[in-house]
Scaffold this active site. Structure first.
Site, short mmCIF file in Angstrom:
data_model
loop_
_atom_site.label_atom_id
_atom_site.label_comp_id
_atom_site.label_asym_id
_atom_site.label_seq_id
_atom_site.Cartn_x
_atom_site.Cartn_y
_atom_site.Cartn_z
N ASP A 40 0.81 -1.26 0.11
CA ASP A 40 -0.02 -0.15 0.04
C ASP A 40 0.77 1.27 -0.06
O ASP A 40 0.62 2.40 0.58
CB ASP A 40 -1.04 -0.02 1.13
CG ASP A 40 -1.74 -1.30 1.34
OD1 ASP A 40 -2.30 -1.76 0.20
OD2 ASP A 40 -2.08 -1.79 2.23
N GLY A 42 1.51 2.96 -2.62
CA GLY A 42 0.98 3.93 -3.69
C GLY A 42 1.63 3.22 -5.19
O GLY A 42 1.79 4.09 -6.04
N ASN A 65 -5.24 -10.50 -3.83
CA ASN A 65 -4.84 -9.64 -2.40
C ASN A 65 -4.27 -8.20 -2.60
O ASN A 65 -4.62 -7.53 -1.60
CB ASN A 65 -3.90 -10.68 -1.84
CG ASN A 65 -2.62 -10.97 -2.55
OD1 ASN A 65 -2.64 -10.66 -3.88
ND2 ASN A 65 -1.76 -11.49 -1.83
N HIS A 68 -4.51 -1.73 -5.62
CA HIS A 68 -4.12 -0.59 -5.99
C HIS A 68 -5.10 0.50 -6.55
O HIS A 68 -5.66 0.37 -7.46
CB HIS A 68 -3.13 -0.92 -7.28
CG HIS A 68 -1.97 -1.97 -6.93
ND1 HIS A 68 -1.15 -2.37 -7.85
CD2 HIS A 68 -1.88 -2.64 -5.70
CE1 HIS A 68 -0.35 -3.27 -7.22
NE2 HIS A 68 -0.75 -3.43 -5.69
N THR A 331 -8.40 -3.79 -0.41
CA THR A 331 -9.12 -5.17 -0.70
C THR A 331 -10.08 -5.66 0.52
O THR A 331 -11.01 -6.23 0.40
CB THR A 331 -7.78 -6.18 -0.65
OG1 THR A 331 -6.89 -5.56 -1.74
CG2 THR A 331 -8.33 -7.62 -1.02
N GLY A 333 -10.84 -3.45 3.58
CA GLY A 333 -11.66 -2.63 4.57
C GLY A 333 -11.18 -2.57 5.80
O GLY A 333 -11.65 -1.74 6.51
N ARG A 334 -10.00 -3.06 5.96
CA ARG A 334 -9.38 -3.26 7.58
C ARG A 334 -8.53 -1.88 7.52
O ARG A 334 -7.93 -1.49 6.72
CB ARG A 334 -8.62 -4.25 7.41
CG ARG A 334 -9.14 -5.74 7.80
CD ARG A 334 -8.24 -6.87 7.81
NE ARG A 334 -7.38 -7.05 6.72
CZ ARG A 334 -6.46 -7.95 6.73
NH1 ARG A 334 -6.05 -8.83 7.86
NH2 ARG A 334 -5.74 -8.19 5.54
N LYS A 335 -8.54 -1.30 8.74
CA LYS A 335 -7.62 -0.23 8.96
C LYS A 335 -6.13 -0.41 9.15
O LYS A 335 -5.90 -1.63 9.58
CB LYS A 335 -7.99 0.30 10.56
CG LYS A 335 -8.90 1.55 10.58
CD LYS A 335 -9.01 1.91 11.98
CE LYS A 335 -10.16 3.21 12.05
NZ LYS A 335 -10.17 3.68 13.29
N VAL A 445 2.49 14.02 -3.61
CA VAL A 445 1.83 15.20 -2.45
C VAL A 445 0.21 15.18 -2.55
O VAL A 445 -0.32 16.05 -2.27
CB VAL A 445 2.42 16.39 -2.92
CG1 VAL A 445 3.79 16.77 -2.38
CG2 VAL A 445 2.16 16.94 -4.29
P1 GDP Z 1 -0.77 0.25 -3.38
O1 GDP Z 1 -1.45 -1.16 -3.05
O2 GDP Z 1 0.93 0.52 -3.42
O3 GDP Z 1 -1.16 0.56 -4.94
O4 GDP Z 1 -1.20 1.37 -2.73
P2 GDP Z 1 -2.74 1.63 -2.28
O5 GDP Z 1 -3.56 1.98 -3.48
O6 GDP Z 1 -3.36 0.54 -1.38
O7 GDP Z 1 -2.47 2.76 -1.09
C1 GDP Z 1 -2.30 4.03 -1.42
C2 GDP Z 1 -3.02 5.10 -1.12
O8 GDP Z 1 -2.73 6.20 -1.04
C3 GDP Z 1 -4.44 5.33 -2.41
O9 GDP Z 1 -5.59 5.60 -1.56
C4 GDP Z 1 -4.02 6.26 -3.23
O10 GDP Z 1 -4.85 6.99 -3.79
C5 GDP Z 1 -3.17 7.17 -2.04
N1 GDP Z 1 -1.99 8.00 -2.60
C6 GDP Z 1 -1.12 7.37 -3.38
N2 GDP Z 1 0.01 8.48 -3.46
C7 GDP Z 1 -0.28 9.58 -2.57
C8 GDP Z 1 0.16 10.62 -2.34
O11 GDP Z 1 1.19 10.95 -2.68
N3 GDP Z 1 -0.56 11.31 -1.39
C9 GDP Z 1 -1.74 11.11 -0.87
N4 GDP Z 1 -2.51 11.73 0.24
N5 GDP Z 1 -2.30 10.04 -1.37
C10 GDP Z 1 -1.66 9.10 -2.07
P1 IMO Z 2 -0.77 -4.12 -2.35
O1 IMO Z 2 -0.45 -4.83 -3.48
C1 IMO Z 2 -0.92 -4.72 2.03
C2 IMO Z 2 -0.95 -9.11 3.64
C3 IMO Z 2 -2.02 -9.28 4.20
C4 IMO Z 2 -1.55 -10.30 5.29
C5 IMO Z 2 -0.52 -11.08 4.45
C6 IMO Z 2 -1.01 -12.35 3.69
O2 IMO Z 2 -2.27 -3.58 -2.39
O3 IMO Z 2 0.44 -3.47 -1.66
P2 IMO Z 2 -2.59 -12.94 1.73
O4 IMO Z 2 -3.73 -12.83 1.54
O5 IMO Z 2 -1.54 -12.59 0.72
O6 IMO Z 2 -2.19 -14.50 2.11
O7 IMO Z 2 -2.03 -12.03 3.13
O8 IMO Z 2 -0.18 -10.15 3.52
N1 IMO Z 2 -0.91 -8.42 2.18
C7 IMO Z 2 -1.01 -7.09 1.89
N2 IMO Z 2 -0.83 -6.00 2.48
N3 IMO Z 2 -0.98 -4.63 0.90
C8 IMO Z 2 -0.97 -5.67 0.10
O9 IMO Z 2 -1.08 -5.54 -1.59
C9 IMO Z 2 -1.10 -6.94 0.52
N4 IMO Z 2 -1.17 -8.09 -0.09
C10 IMO Z 2 -1.16 -9.06 1.06
O10 IMO Z 2 -2.56 -8.08 5.08
O11 IMO Z 2 -1.10 -9.83 6.33
MG MG Z 3 -2.68 -1.83 -1.90
#
Ligand code: GDP
Ligand code: IMO
Ligand code: MG
Length: 456
Positions: A40, A42, A65, A68, A331, A333-335, A445
């Protein structure tokens, strides 16, 4: 007489074989985007940025899992199996052999994104899937849930998986009774028999497993028809792209370095290689074709699920990062748990991946802080720890040494150049570069496509 290869010639005409020296230089290089923390970071946004002038955007590992998020024209798209580059109508999206594919998940994600905006229109015409990719069945997902329950009951702690069937599907792959896309689109009767056998195998282990064999088979038959035109031999597809006319190829890593099955915080990891090696094995790309490897680093650290997290801030700071950063799993909805940037961990990720440069994301989330801490060293029992530990009992016990840097207490959201950032924010970026000895190329940013600063 020795022939050109130094062996005895037994009467055959000497064959001129190419020598290593004469091997052609790899024509095209793939650019890789990888998560450098616990996910997560970004990655989706960075991939979207780079995908604007890519010809092919690939996923090489993981499954749904991953979550993005990409924000374009105020529309928030969420991708789980589809490469984020699917938004670029001129690019082909490719799901490689290393990915595990849940078909209802794939089509469901496309449907829900289609409803959000125009970005997904025509997606099926620009998606290719490797015939060697393994399939995640509904019963894999159910098994994921049962295994989590059992861990909780037997060990008092689960892994906190996404319950998307990732572990069970990769287990089937490793146990060599998994089923692949090539099985699904070939003779359905043969596929059906193998599917029943696999379902029975899991029913044998988990008699209470909720599995609707007939219902799932019917659904799969429909998907097989829809899928057939998208299926390709991934090795030839990539080889052609790499050696033919100059193609720009981008790889979107899922999950992240510290979730890698080999290098992550085992056993609190996912079941695939989310580091650079996964690009070669998950796409069939020779290492010589791997070009730039960009590490995506969030300006602080988050983690979803269970496991050690040395810089976690289970306090007001953590709560502030969580709420300002909207840190809720895409994916599940967990904090997300939140804490300070841990550079020991990112340096370790760099050792494995060899980052060419870094995309530093979510700098804007730190805008209100008076002071910002950065983890720079670990100690255990008062002694410095020289490396990132393999043993989770050790990682749980580390105390972190922090460097405290002044905050900037100003919005960075409108900045579009390095010079427009407050000096304290510039120092924060320089501190990270100096520690890691890797340049920061982009700074995020804000959520939107435009909210990015390109440093070089
Ligand atoms: P990923 O799994 O690595 O693709 O990341 P996620 O999409 O799960 O989580 C990143 C979150 O941060 C998303 O809600 C993006 O829209 C947001 N995001 C990405 N880059 C930035 C940034 O530079 N600033 C802010 N405020 N949000 C960002
Ligand atoms: P992105 O691509 C954050 C974590 C799960 C759990 C562990 C194993 O969005 O960065 P799984 O379902 O893969 O067997 O879970 O890995 N996990 C992630 N955490 N971002 C992800 O993907 C993750 N993919 C798996 O939360 O702790
Ligand atoms: Mg993610």
């Amino acid at each position: 007489m020795a022939n050109v290869n130094g062996r005895e010639n037994h009467g055959e005409p000497a064959v001129k074989r190419p020598r290593e020296k004469a091997a052609p230089e790899p024509a095209n290089k793939v650019t890789v985007v990888l998560g450098a923390q616990w996910g997560d970071e970004g990655k989706g946004k960075v991939v979207d940025l780079l995908a604007m002038d890519a010809d092919i955007v690939c996923r090489c590992q993981g499954g749904n899992n991953a979550g993005h998020t990409v924000v374009v024209d105020s529309v928030e798209y969420d991708f789980h199996l589809l490469p984020s580059g699917v938004l670029n109508k001129k690019a082909i999206s490719f799901i490689g052999n290393g990915v595990v594919v849940h078909l209802p998940g794939l089509f469901g994600e496309a449907e829900s994104n289609l409803k959000k905006g125009k970005g997904l229109q025509g997606w099926e015409d620009r998606l290719k899937i490797s015939d060697r990719a393994h399939i995640v069945f509904n019963f894999h997902q159910a098994v994921d849930g049962i295994q989590e329950q059992q861990r909780q009951q037997q060990e008092g702690q689960n892994l906190g998986t996404t319950k998307k069937g990732i572990g069970p599907a990769y287990s089937s792959k490793a146990a060599r009774n998994g089923l692949r896309i090539c099985d699904l689109v070939s003779d359905f009767k043969v596929f059906e028999d193998k599917f029943r056998m696999l379902a029975e195998h899991f029913l044998g282990m988990y008699p209470n497993l909720n599995v609707d064999i007939e219902g799932e088979l019917q659904q799969l038959k429909v998907y097989a028809e829809r899928l057939r035109p998208l299926v390709t031999d991934g090795v030839y597809f990539m080889h052609k792209a790499l050696t033919g006319t100059s193609k720009k190829i981008l790889v979107e890593g899922a999950n992240a370095a510290l979730l890698d099955i080999d290098f992550g915080t085992y056993p609190f990891v996912t079941s695939s290689n989310c580091t650079v090696g996964g690009v070669c094995t998950g796409l069939g790309v020779p290492p010589s074709h791997v070009g730039r490897v960009y590490g995506v680093v969030k300006a602080y650290t988050t983690r979803v699920g269970v496991g050690a997290f040395p810089t976690e801030q289970d306090n007001e700071t953590g709560a502030l990062l969580q709420s300002r950063g909207h840190e809720v799993g895409v994916t599940t909805g967990r904090k997300r748990r939140c804490g300070w940037l841990d550079l020991i961990l990112v340096r370790y990720a760099h050792m494995v991946n060899g980052f060419s440069a870094i995309a530093l994301t979510k700098l804007d989330i730190l805008d209100t802080l008076a002071e910002i801490k950065v983890g720079v060293a670990y100690r255990v029992d008062g002694e410095p720890l020289p490396s990132f530990p393999a043993n989770m009992d050790v990682l749980t016990r580390v105390t972190v040494e922090y460097e405290t840097l002044p905050g900037w207490r100003r919005s960075t959201e409108a900045a579009r150049g390095f010079a427009e950032l407050p000096s304290q924010a510039q120092n924060y970026i320089r501190f990270i570069e100096d520690f890691l000895r890797v340049p920061v190329k982009w700074v995020g940013v804000g959520k939107s496509r435009e909210s990015v600063i390109k440093l070089f």
